[in-house]
Structure formats: C-alpha cells, structure tokens
Design a protein around this motif. Sequence first.
Motif, PDB file in Angstrom:
ATOM      1  N   ILE A 283       0.624  -1.204  -0.165  1.00 24.35           N
ATOM      2  CA  ILE A 283      -0.024  -0.079  -0.093  1.00 24.35           C
ATOM      3  C   ILE A 283       0.771   1.289  -0.022  1.00 24.35           C
ATOM      4  CG2 ILE A 283      -0.390  -0.216   2.545  1.00 24.35           C
ATOM      5  CD1 ILE A 283      -3.096   1.432   2.193  1.00 24.35           C
TER       6      ILE A 283
ATOM      7  N   LEU B 166       3.267   2.873   2.803  1.00 22.38           N
ATOM      8  CA  LEU B 166       2.594   3.456   3.957  1.00 22.38           C
ATOM      9  C   LEU B 166       3.279   2.832   5.360  1.00 22.38           C
ATOM     10  CD1 LEU B 166      -0.948   4.597   2.727  1.00 22.38           C
ATOM     11  CD2 LEU B 166       0.930   6.144   3.744  1.00 22.38           C
ATOM     12  N   THR B 167       3.337   1.378   4.920  1.00 18.20           N
ATOM     13  CA  THR B 167       3.911   0.480   6.012  1.00 18.20           C
ATOM     14  C   THR B 167       5.174   0.934   6.492  1.00 18.20           C
ATOM     15  OG1 THR B 167       3.686  -1.028   4.272  1.00 18.20           O
ATOM     16  CG2 THR B 167       2.768  -1.515   6.271  1.00 18.20           C
TER      17      THR B 167
ATOM     18  N   ARG C 197     -11.804   8.043   1.836  1.00 10.70           N
ATOM     19  CA  ARG C 197     -12.018   8.164   3.266  1.00 10.70           C
ATOM     20  C   ARG C 197     -10.785   6.929   3.748  1.00 10.70           C
ATOM     21  NH1 ARG C 197     -17.065   7.192   1.280  1.00 10.70           N
ATOM     22  NH2 ARG C 197     -18.593   8.927   1.798  1.00 10.70           N
ATOM     23  N   GLY C 198     -10.379   7.470   4.809  1.00 10.42           N
ATOM     24  CA  GLY C 198      -9.277   6.545   5.466  1.00 10.42           C
ATOM     25  C   GLY C 198      -9.673   5.034   5.856  1.00 10.42           C
ATOM     26  N   ASN C 199     -11.164   5.322   6.315  1.00  5.14           N
ATOM     27  CA  ASN C 199     -11.408   3.864   6.951  1.00  5.14           C
ATOM     28  C   ASN C 199     -11.837   2.869   5.626  1.00  5.14           C
ATOM     29  OD1 ASN C 199     -11.617   4.337   9.533  1.00  5.14           O
ATOM     30  ND2 ASN C 199     -13.286   5.301   9.626  1.00  5.14           N
TER      31      ASN C 199
ATOM     32  N   THR D  61      -8.447   1.189   5.019  1.00  5.01           N
ATOM     33  CA  THR D  61      -8.269   0.230   6.061  1.00  5.01           C
ATOM     34  C   THR D  61      -9.354  -1.095   5.685  1.00  5.01           C
ATOM     35  OG1 THR D  61      -8.354   1.986   7.467  1.00  5.01           O
ATOM     36  CG2 THR D  61      -8.330  -0.244   8.457  1.00  5.01           C
ATOM     37  N   GLN D  62     -10.596  -0.935   5.438  1.00  2.00           N
ATOM     38  CA  GLN D  62     -11.390  -2.027   4.998  1.00  2.00           C
ATOM     39  C   GLN D  62     -11.030  -2.828   3.997  1.00  2.00           C
ATOM     40  OE1 GLN D  62     -15.209  -0.440   3.532  1.00  2.00           O
ATOM     41  NE2 GLN D  62     -15.941  -2.640   3.758  1.00  2.00           N
TER      42      GLN D  62
ATOM     43  N   LEU E  36      -7.788  -2.911   2.896  1.00  6.19           N
ATOM     44  CA  LEU E  36      -6.610  -3.716   3.455  1.00  6.19           C
ATOM     45  C   LEU E  36      -7.018  -5.031   3.974  1.00  6.19           C
ATOM     46  CD1 LEU E  36      -4.142  -1.403   4.712  1.00  6.19           C
ATOM     47  CD2 LEU E  36      -3.717  -3.485   3.291  1.00  6.19           C
ATOM     48  N   GLU E  37      -7.876  -4.866   5.123  1.00  3.76           N
ATOM     49  CA  GLU E  37      -8.394  -5.824   5.671  1.00  3.76           C
ATOM     50  C   GLU E  37      -9.155  -7.041   5.162  1.00  3.76           C
ATOM     51  OE1 GLU E  37     -11.128  -5.336   9.217  1.00  3.76           O
ATOM     52  OE2 GLU E  37      -9.755  -3.984  10.041  1.00  3.76           O
TER      53      GLU E  37
ATOM     54  N   THR F 241      -5.791   9.736   1.061  1.00  8.51           N
ATOM     55  CA  THR F 241      -6.989  10.039   1.470  1.00  8.51           C
ATOM     56  C   THR F 241      -7.290  11.505   1.616  1.00  8.51           C
ATOM     57  OG1 THR F 241      -6.111  10.015   3.765  1.00  8.51           O
ATOM     58  CG2 THR F 241      -6.935   7.851   3.178  1.00  8.51           C
TER      59      THR F 241
ATOM     60  N   ASN G 249      -2.218   7.730   9.243  1.00  7.14           N
ATOM     61  CA  ASN G 249      -1.895   6.752   8.139  1.00  7.14           C
ATOM     62  C   ASN G 249      -2.829   5.573   7.904  1.00  7.14           C
ATOM     63  OD1 ASN G 249      -0.404   4.589   6.827  1.00  7.14           O
ATOM     64  ND2 ASN G 249       1.380   5.375   7.655  1.00  7.14           N
ATOM     65  N   PRO G 250      -3.355   5.432   6.838  1.00  4.84           N
ATOM     66  CA  PRO G 250      -4.324   4.325   6.600  1.00  4.84           C
ATOM     67  C   PRO G 250      -3.836   3.036   7.075  1.00  4.84           C
ATOM     68  CG  PRO G 250      -4.276   5.761   4.590  1.00  4.84           C
ATOM     69  CD  PRO G 250      -3.063   6.077   5.603  1.00  4.84           C
ATOM     70  N   VAL G 251      -2.521   2.601   6.919  1.00  7.98           N
ATOM     71  CA  VAL G 251      -2.312   1.415   7.572  1.00  7.98           C
ATOM     72  C   VAL G 251      -2.445   1.410   9.136  1.00  7.98           C
ATOM     73  CG1 VAL G 251      -0.121  -0.009   7.572  1.00  7.98           C
ATOM     74  CG2 VAL G 251      -0.724   1.359   5.430  1.00  7.98           C
TER      75      VAL G 251
ATOM     76  N   ARG H 266      -4.608   2.689  10.819  1.00 10.93           N
ATOM     77  CA  ARG H 266      -6.428   2.877  11.341  1.00 10.93           C
ATOM     78  C   ARG H 266      -6.644   1.559  11.570  1.00 10.93           C
ATOM     79  NH1 ARG H 266      -9.579   7.172  10.317  1.00 10.93           N
ATOM     80  NH2 ARG H 266      -8.724   8.857   9.173  1.00 10.93           N
TER      81      ARG H 266
ATOM     82  N   TYR I  68     -10.309  -0.496  11.531  1.00 16.07           N
ATOM     83  CA  TYR I  68     -11.438  -0.445  11.031  1.00 16.07           C
ATOM     84  C   TYR I  68     -12.780  -0.362  12.064  1.00 16.07           C
ATOM     85  CZ  TYR I  68     -15.278  -0.803   7.789  1.00 16.07           C
ATOM     86  OH  TYR I  68     -16.422  -0.675   6.896  1.00 16.07           O
TER      87      TYR I  68
ATOM     88  N   GLU J 225     -12.101  13.823   8.639  1.00 19.57           N
ATOM     89  CA  GLU J 225     -11.115  12.699   8.442  1.00 19.57           C
ATOM     90  C   GLU J 225     -10.117  12.398   9.912  1.00 19.57           C
ATOM     91  OE1 GLU J 225     -10.026   9.723   6.704  1.00 19.57           O
ATOM     92  OE2 GLU J 225     -11.878  10.138   5.528  1.00 19.57           O
TER      93      GLU J 225
END
Lengths: 587, 461
Positions: free
Chosen positions: A83, A91-92, A263-265, A268-269, A271-272, A296, B121-123, B125, B127, B291
Amino acid sequence: MNKGEIYEINGPVVKVRDVKGFSMMETVRVGNDGLIGEVIGIDGRDTVIQVYEPTSGIKPGAPVIGEGAPLSVRLGPGIIGNIFDGIERPLTSIEGKYGAFISRGVNVPLLDETKKWDVEIIAKEGDHVCGGFVIAKTQETPAITHYSMIPPNVEGRIVEIRENGKYTLNDWLIKIKTADGMIKEIGLAQKWPIRIPRPYDEKKAVNMPLVTGQRVIDTLFPIAKGGTAAIPGGFGTGKTMTQHQLAKWADADIIIYIGCGERGNEMTQVLEEFSELIDPGTGRPLLDRTVLIANTSNMPVAAREASIYTGITLAEYYRDMGYHVAIMADSTSRWAEALREISGRLEEMPAEEGFPAYLPSRLAGFYERAGYVRALCGKEGSVTIIGAVSPQGGDFSEPVTQNTKRFIRCFWALDRELAYSRHYPAINWINSYSEYKDELDIWFEENVSRDFSTNRARIVKILQEESSLMEIVKLIGSDVLPDSQRLELEIARVIRTGYLQQNAFHADDTYVPPKKQAKMMELILQLYDMAKRLLNMSVPLSVIKKTGVFDKVASVKYDIPNNKPEMFDSYKEMIERAEETIKEEYK
Amino acid sequence: MALEYMGLSGINGPLIAVEGASEASYDEIAEIRLKNSDGSMVKRTGQVIAVSKDKAIVQVFEGSSGMALDNTVTKFTGKPLELAVSKEMLGRVFDGAGRPIDGLGNIMPEKRVDVNGSPINPVSREYPRNFIQTGISSIDGLATLIRGQKLPIFSGSGMPHDNLAVQIVRQARLAEGNDTPFAIVFAAMGVKNDVANYFRKSFEESGALGRVVMFMNLADDPVVERILTPKCALTAAEYLAFECDMHVLVVMTDITSYAEALRELSSSKGEIPSRKGYPGYLYSDLASLYERAGMIKGRSGSVTQLPILTMPNDDITHPIPDLTGYITEGQIVLSRELFLKGIYPPVSVLPSLSRLMKDGIGEGYTREDHPEVGNQLFAAYAKVNDIRALASVIGEDELSENDKLYIEFGKSFEAEFLKQGVNENRSMEKTLELAWKLLRGLPREELDRISTKTLDKYYEV
C-alpha cells in the motif's frame, strides 16, 4: 544540479525567482526537510513548484534543489500486495519509521531495498536486447511472477551476466554495451516518469470481456479487457461498494486500487478484507494480486493529483509483462478538484465551475492510457480503467462527468432512487450504456451461450417496456392495465429483484459466473414465454402467479449455488409442469 | 530575539500585509500589537497565509478593525497555532481559538499540539466495528452509529437538530461490558447565544458537564476564529482519545457557519470561487476536519464525530451537505415534512444511511436479525412512499388490499417507530421488537428481504 531559494509560498505552490536551470516536470526537494515537489510552470523570472507535502513552517529563502529528472516511480518486485501513498512511498514503512500519524518530509525507500529475491536469469550473454526484453524471473507473490525487463529506451548487447541466485533491487543482474559503447547495468528494478505513458508495440482491438461476476455489468453493460468505464453517482449510491466488488471479483491478473481523496476507513477496510478474501482464480488472498494507492481526503492535495498517474504507471509496467491489469480510481472527481485547487493557486483563468480549461485534455490523457496491447516483449497485456466520478449534487451535467463521458466507453450510472430503496448495485439500466456490447458478443456467444446477445436484447426490451408502463402506473395504478401489460411488469419485477439486484454479502450471489448468468436469463425468458402462451389462452395472470413460479424464479440467485448448474433443469421442469397443469384446467 | 515589524503596507478585511517580513514562515502565528487612538495597547493574533521575500500576508483572527498602516507592531512567533492540552480540559469552556472563557484561568498544559493535526496513516487505522447505542430507534435500527465513525446530521433551520444532538449525547452508551471512559467535545461555530446556552444547560442537567470540553464561537464572535474552532476541538479530542485512552464523541455545530466563514475569508483573499462562491478547496478543507475521526491500532480510545449542518433552503445538493456527504460515512437526514407532522425526531429514513453499520451490527454486536430487519424496513417504507404517491392520484379507497396494508404500515412506522420522546431511551432489543411488531402487519410473502430462517424465528409470535 540546479539550486535556488524560495521566493514565495502560497499553500502547496512555491515560487523560485531568477533561477534559470529548472526544467518542466522536474522533481525538486523543497526546504530543509526536503519536501518533494514538482516544477509545474516556468514564467519569465519565476519557476512554479507544486509541493506534495504540507508547506507549513517553510520560509522564503529556504533551499530548493532540483533532482534533474521528472517525478518517477520505481518499478520492480515488491509492488504487489503493498500500500503506497500518492507518490509511491510505502505506507507501512512510513508507519514503521514515523508512527500512526503521517508527518512531513517523510523519507523512506520506494520499494524494499533489503529484501533478497530469488532470481532466475533468462537472458544469455551475447544476446542483443532492446526495450521490453525479459532478462529475469522472480516469484513476486505466490500469484504473480515478476518479469524484469530491459527499460523501454535501452538497447545493446549483453556483455556480462550473473548466476541465478538471491539479489536485492540494488544489485545488477546483467551489463549491456550500448551502440555508443557505454556499459549499462540493469537489475531487477527500473524507474519511469509517471506522466509519460510507457511504450508498447501495438494497440490492438478489444475483444475479451473483463468478467466481473456482477450480472448487471456482465450482461447488460459489459466492459472489455483494455476498456474504460466510469461509475458516476451521488454520495450514498454505492460507488465505492461497486468498485470494491469489481476489485474483488474481476478476472484481471492484477488490480490496482487508487483511493484518491476518499475516506481513510475505506482503505483500511480494503486492506483488511483483501487479506482475508480468497481469489477464486488463484486460491490465494486477494491482496496477493492487489496494489493499493491511498491518498485519503486529508492527505496533501498535490499528491492526489499525482496518485492517478502513479497508479496507471504501475499498471502499465505489469501490462508490459503480459498481464491483464484493472485500475479502480476512486474517485476521479477528487483528482479533478485537486487540479482545480492547484490551478486556482496559480491564478489561471478558470473555465467551467472553476475547473481549469485543460481538464478535458488531462482526462483524455489518462483514459487513453488504457488499452489492449502487444507489449514490447511480444506478449499481450491490457490495462482496464474503471473510474468513479462523484458529481456535485449528484448532477451528471457537471464538467467532470460530462468530460469523462467523452473519453470512456462504458457508463454505469448510479441512481439515487435505486439506492434509497436499497437496490444494489444501483446501476440505472435506462441511463447506462456500454459501447463494447457488439465487440464482445462473439466472445459471449462462443464461451457462454449461443443465445446470450439475443436473450439480453429481450431482457432490455422488457425493462424498457416496464419503464414506459410505469409512467402510466404512477398515474392510475397497475390494476387497470390489461393482463398482457401486467405480465411485462411482473417479469420486469423478476428481472429487477431476481437478476439485476445482487447481494454483495451473500456467499454465492456476490460473484456469479457468466454461465449461470446466461442460465438465469434463459429461465426468466422461459417463464415469460410460458406466461404469454397461457395469457393467449385467456388464463388470468393471477392464476399463473398463484403457482408461485414467479417468486421461485426470482430467488434462483440464492437457491441455486454457483457450482450446481444442473439444478436449473428442475426449475425448467417446474415451469413446464405449471404450464401443463394450468392448461389442463383451462382446456 | 524575533524581529518586530512596524506598520503595515495594506489592509483588506481581516488580511494585513507586512512589508519586508522575510523572516516569516508559511502558516505560522503572528502577534500584532495595536495602539488605539487613546494610547491603550491591544494584542491580536493572526496567521501567515502567504509569504514572499517582500511581504507576508497575515490573517488576523480578531479582525482588522481599528488597524491603520502605522499603528501596529507585528512579531512572528515561528510556531504554528498550538493548543495547550491536558486532561484538565474536561469540564472547561474555551473560546473558538482555545482560550479559557469560564473565568477559571489557564489550564496546566501537558503539552502543546499543532491544531492542524496530521493525517492518520491508513495502515495504522483500525476499522471501526463497535456500535454506540443512542437509544433512538430510527438511528439505532436503521443508521447505527459506530465508534470511530463520522456521521453528520443534515438538518434545516428551525428543525430540532439541537435537541436530537443533546439526546444522543445524553443517551449514548457503549455496548455492554465496556468501561472505557467516555468524553464529549463540543464545538459551537457561529451558533446563537441561546443555542449555546441550551447545550450548556442540557449538559449540566444530565450531569455530563464534568466530561465535556466546550469550544464556543458564537454568531457574533470573530469569523476567522470560527475556522479555528473545529480544529481546536478535534485537537483536544485526539489528545483525549489517543493519549488518554478515552472514547470521545465530538459534536460540531453548525458546519454551515464554518463553511460560510471559509467563503468569507476566501473572497477577501481574492481567490477564484467555485460553486456558489465557496472556495475550490472546500472539499479538502472539510475533509481535514472529518477525517480526524477514527481509531488507531493498538490504542483503546476513539474519535467519533457527529457534525450538525443546516442545509440552506433544505437543499441536500447544496455544496456544504453535498461535499460533507462525500466525506462522511453516511448521514442522518431530518425531514421538514415529518417535522411538520409533529414527529420527533423527524429522521427521514430513506436518504439516511450509516456506511459502517453493516460491519458493526448483527450477530455478536446487536442481534442476528438486525441487518435483515433494517433492510426490510427500508424496502417496505420505500414502497409506502410509492403507494402514497399513487394514492394521492387515485384516492386511498381505490388501492388494492395489499397496498392498504402498506399504508397502515407507513402510518404506524412513523407514529411508533420514528416518533419517540425527547427523554425516551429505547434499548436495541426494544427497537428491534418494535420493528417486528410493525412488520407483522404485512403479509409474510411481502417480507422478501428477510430469510426464511429469521422469519420462522421472529415473524410468528
């Protein structure tokens, strides 16, 4: 190396005065933190730079250093499953170095430079090679083999070569001697400027669909591998949901998902979910074939503008290896707004609604990078672009939607009314279109069912009939219509709820293979024909409805699992039996 | 020692130009001392919004009234706007720029934080998955609020959004068995004095004041400070959530005033306007607020946002609700029609939506039938609206029997499910029971969004 100092700062736009050496699109480092920026204009005395990170705290007089090359990404193994931010910084790694909040002046390597990859050398000493020639092979993820190629603009004879073994991105694998006698080292990775399309041998006509397993798309508005599509829709109509469904189930080899100003969430979704969901094609987690690019909505706006280009460049790189790549850009409106914001800071003359006059040409430049090509290496690959559009106020007449429409060939219009009644995917079947229909018919007829296009045409006709009948029904109710017209409505209802509506959370319904789609269509039409025959014998529609066949057919999507197509036969028999029984009664 | 600059070279609205201020950096805070005509000195604060080697443009938070080209002294602090934060903030009242106004003096800061914050950082976060029970059927049942979500209330002038916000704040509670401390940050932007008082009084009466931090920028307070109010509030919220491990609910009202303040400043800066005169960066700017909601892996706190905005002329396509809807994770829309029918809370069910709801309800969270019931209520109520449109043309008597059942369902749905008292706190169980009671009024075949298994369990009593 060019060097200057800041004269003026206005948000993400920085000016340098009286320095000549900078060139357009050159990458620069701004200030003592070395923020990444790009030269976007040169005007008499001033060089204008857009900065990809927040400029708070920067002072006039701070240094600006040119890197002598345009904004580029690094292409090599380690991209898939990762990512990135808008300019390919992982980002990691940023999290590892700077913590949960993204700070300024982030400095991390674009791809992991320490990891040793298992490399199998394919090229031979003495070979004369040119751009696109595959020199080595690496298993990038269990699902994807990475082919390292000679960069497009390089040509020469291999003079030295390494053994198979473990190498990092910074090691060289072969050395070539170019025509002018220079020795060049070539390794696993290469660099490419994001705003320049990567060359290919030939752009070919599209003739293969990108199968998405979404009925309304595959059947009514199919998209080709190498095609372009737009998903416009107001907020809450399910743009992102549709994009996620496509990213999960489309039969591309690689998916590049660009979260552009969203959106940031949601990132995340993705990714998960994608680390857990299994790709039916490879049996591996979806993440093994996915690349995520996240800018984002609260991340710097200039990087948002770049994120789209970063994504497409990565896509072209894998296309060049012979893969079919699909890009989801969510949302291109945010990218257009980023353009507008920068344009405003530059005090350019605005065109429609404050958007710069070059919006259409930028959009065209982006969508034209899609295509089905014969790559330089000789293999065929494709880049498919699916861009979400977020029209202001849900009004499709605004500039971004209208200009996008000119450069795409598939238009999946999301509809607020449908979304409000929780009909998903809320793709309006009257306003949407696909120009690929005819080109793909041959494939569907050969690989799915011979009647595919004729059946589809009948389904479309029933839906159109319904929409004109609904005008009347809205005024006087459906009770006054003759049975023949009420049958159209009834069948249209079966099509809408049993076919077009698709449940993304249902284990079977979330992805439906084209063969099952064809069978479902056949079943619905069989029911339609049977009911018509009975109506001609003056059997009232209510009698046919009482047998429950309509509801049975409408719930086929849940009741017949994807892997049991033989169950359709029993449904066919059921319809036949129902017809016989009623015929007996009304003889 | 920082340099001080005497005089100005230009004044335009709240913007002043300071000549030769090459020391200034972008976005930093400037202190301006102003000598009044009677000789007294006034201190003002401003922020650098553009800077070049020749001059710096400073936006003065308190406005430029009384300023002349020759009566000011400007000093650049070299720092961005910072807020002093500590746990002591709970129970305190601040102005829009974060200065205490309750007469209890300054707080002892744990640290000073840049109010602009940094993107998560989105990483990093997490959920959001856990719901917050608000005790309001229409929200809990159909647009469930999730911890870490941003769920705005779209309202209109004169509608009871303030009462609804207060009721949510008063009744909000976490799922059973969670004892993480809960705090509320309240940001008032350009609200009327009596509205601010209403909130303060309500917090007091419910005994919540001790866990509330209030930031007040009232309708007659400086416009520029209005831009800072939500930033200060969110900075406080982030501190409480991510460093003090609390669950924080941020109520921000009214986003419309905030966006108008932004427009006012933008036009005084001479920027090119986009839709309805709002600046082209309205989306990015709103996003930089919204955000900041969320959860972070490995930390137990959370920031949940409940922004309130009044839609100008009840128009949901107006840029402010429109851009908000694109950023937030759903919306609760209030309907003038229901309001006039005397239904409180007048939540307009069809356009209301909670995007995160699907992952935070159902088995293990609320009850296993919740997703299907919610879906069915939506679908049935959508049908009610179609039938009502038809009935208004052909008359209710002409409707089919089935359609009449829907009309009945629609009536009781509004009167029993949507409508509830300002102090009525319904449990999730009660909300779902109520839903089933209404659904039983419809024939079983009509409930096509509910699986046979669930129907068997709940449809027959």
